[in-house]
Design a protein around this motif. Sequence first.
Motif, short mmCIF file in Angstrom:
data_model
loop_
_atom_site.label_atom_id
_atom_site.label_comp_id
_atom_site.label_asym_id
_atom_site.label_seq_id
_atom_site.Cartn_x
_atom_site.Cartn_y
_atom_site.Cartn_z
N UNK A 50 6.11 -13.70 36.64
CA UNK A 50 6.72 -14.56 37.65
C UNK A 50 7.82 -13.81 38.40
N UNK A 51 8.58 -12.98 37.68
CA UNK A 51 9.62 -12.17 38.31
C UNK A 51 8.99 -11.19 39.29
N UNK A 52 7.89 -10.58 38.91
CA UNK A 52 7.19 -9.66 39.79
C UNK A 52 6.70 -10.37 41.05
N UNK A 53 6.22 -11.61 40.87
CA UNK A 53 5.77 -12.40 42.02
C UNK A 53 6.93 -12.74 42.95
N UNK A 54 8.10 -12.98 42.35
CA UNK A 54 9.26 -13.39 43.13
C UNK A 54 9.85 -12.23 43.93
N UNK A 55 9.68 -11.00 43.46
CA UNK A 55 10.28 -9.83 44.11
C UNK A 55 9.69 -9.62 45.50
N UNK A 110 15.86 -23.14 39.34
CA UNK A 110 14.50 -23.36 38.86
C UNK A 110 14.27 -24.87 38.82
N UNK A 111 13.15 -25.36 39.34
CA UNK A 111 12.90 -26.81 39.32
C UNK A 111 12.90 -27.36 37.89
N UNK A 112 13.55 -28.50 37.72
CA UNK A 112 13.57 -29.15 36.40
C UNK A 112 12.49 -30.22 36.35
N UNK A 152 3.43 -13.51 24.67
CA UNK A 152 2.63 -13.82 25.85
C UNK A 152 3.45 -14.62 26.87
N UNK A 153 4.36 -15.49 26.37
CA UNK A 153 5.16 -16.28 27.29
C UNK A 153 6.26 -15.44 27.94
N UNK A 154 6.79 -14.46 27.19
CA UNK A 154 7.76 -13.55 27.79
C UNK A 154 7.12 -12.72 28.89
N UNK A 155 5.89 -12.28 28.67
CA UNK A 155 5.17 -11.52 29.69
C UNK A 155 4.84 -12.39 30.89
N UNK A 156 4.55 -13.68 30.64
CA UNK A 156 4.28 -14.60 31.74
C UNK A 156 5.53 -14.76 32.62
N UNK A 157 6.70 -14.82 31.98
CA UNK A 157 7.95 -14.90 32.74
C UNK A 157 8.13 -13.64 33.59
N UNK A 158 7.88 -12.49 33.00
CA UNK A 158 8.04 -11.25 33.74
C UNK A 158 7.06 -11.16 34.91
N UNK A 172 4.34 -28.42 34.05
CA UNK A 172 4.34 -26.96 34.14
C UNK A 172 5.59 -26.42 33.46
N UNK A 173 5.41 -25.76 32.34
CA UNK A 173 6.55 -25.23 31.60
C UNK A 173 6.92 -23.83 32.09
N UNK A 174 5.93 -22.96 32.21
CA UNK A 174 6.17 -21.60 32.68
C UNK A 174 6.28 -21.58 34.20
N UNK A 175 7.31 -20.96 34.75
CA UNK A 175 7.48 -20.95 36.20
C UNK A 175 6.57 -19.91 36.87
N UNK A 176 6.34 -20.09 38.15
CA UNK A 176 5.69 -19.05 38.94
C UNK A 176 6.72 -18.49 39.91
N UNK A 177 6.40 -17.37 40.55
CA UNK A 177 7.39 -16.65 41.34
C UNK A 177 8.09 -17.48 42.39
#
Length: 226
Positions: A26-31, A76-78, A18-24, A120-125
């Motif tokens: 975020x990638x879709x949002x960033x595109x 990516x913000x730390x 689920x976390x890998x899909x959340x990252x993906x 916030x651990x998981x990033x957004x786009x």
Amino acid sequence: MRATYPRQDPPRGGVRSWWGKAWQRAVEEAAYSEAELKGGRTAARRGEVGGISVDAGALLAAVREGDDAWTVQVDVPVLDASGRRSLVEVVAAESGRVAALLAGELPHDLVEHAEELGVELLPYGGELAATCTCPHYLAPCPHAIAVLVQTGWLVDVDPLVLFAVRGLDREALLSALHARTADLEEPPARVADLVDDLEIAADAVLRARHLLELLESDAEVPDSLL
């Protein structure tokens, strides 16, 4: 601490966690558009991304395109010091969370608990700021998308990569957990030994997973895994 991961092969069955899909997502949002997203995914699957260097707040990799090679950096913000301390407390708050992380799992309640504390651990786009040496006029370009996609494959297998990008790598997390036990009123030896045992067990799990993947693909198994 900077860590470099070798060239990645597409995961069999795609990203599963689920976390890998959340990252993906975020990638879709960033595109910027579907064209960049499609081109980046294709480059990732073709193995055009070299080794990915992961450091606090940054990803760095070279991407091949024909006879050219471009350098991609993603910022990516730390987490600040307070956020890192809170994240350590969250990991230590529930029995089994350390073991889960070291075994390649990211408990959903851990992320929810962290978010309740403002971490916030998981990033957004919008947090994935990429630059590339190529002349593409949009950012992130397909090369940067490819690096982000493959980073998602790493995160899918080992969520501690996500911690490292946010500024709390594996060694720093374990060190902070050890230091935390020193503040307990009871002798910390058993707790510290447990963390060491869990790390050894987690390495065994990852080695077994790698061995299974090699056997499934009929690849040669190195003696170090036998």
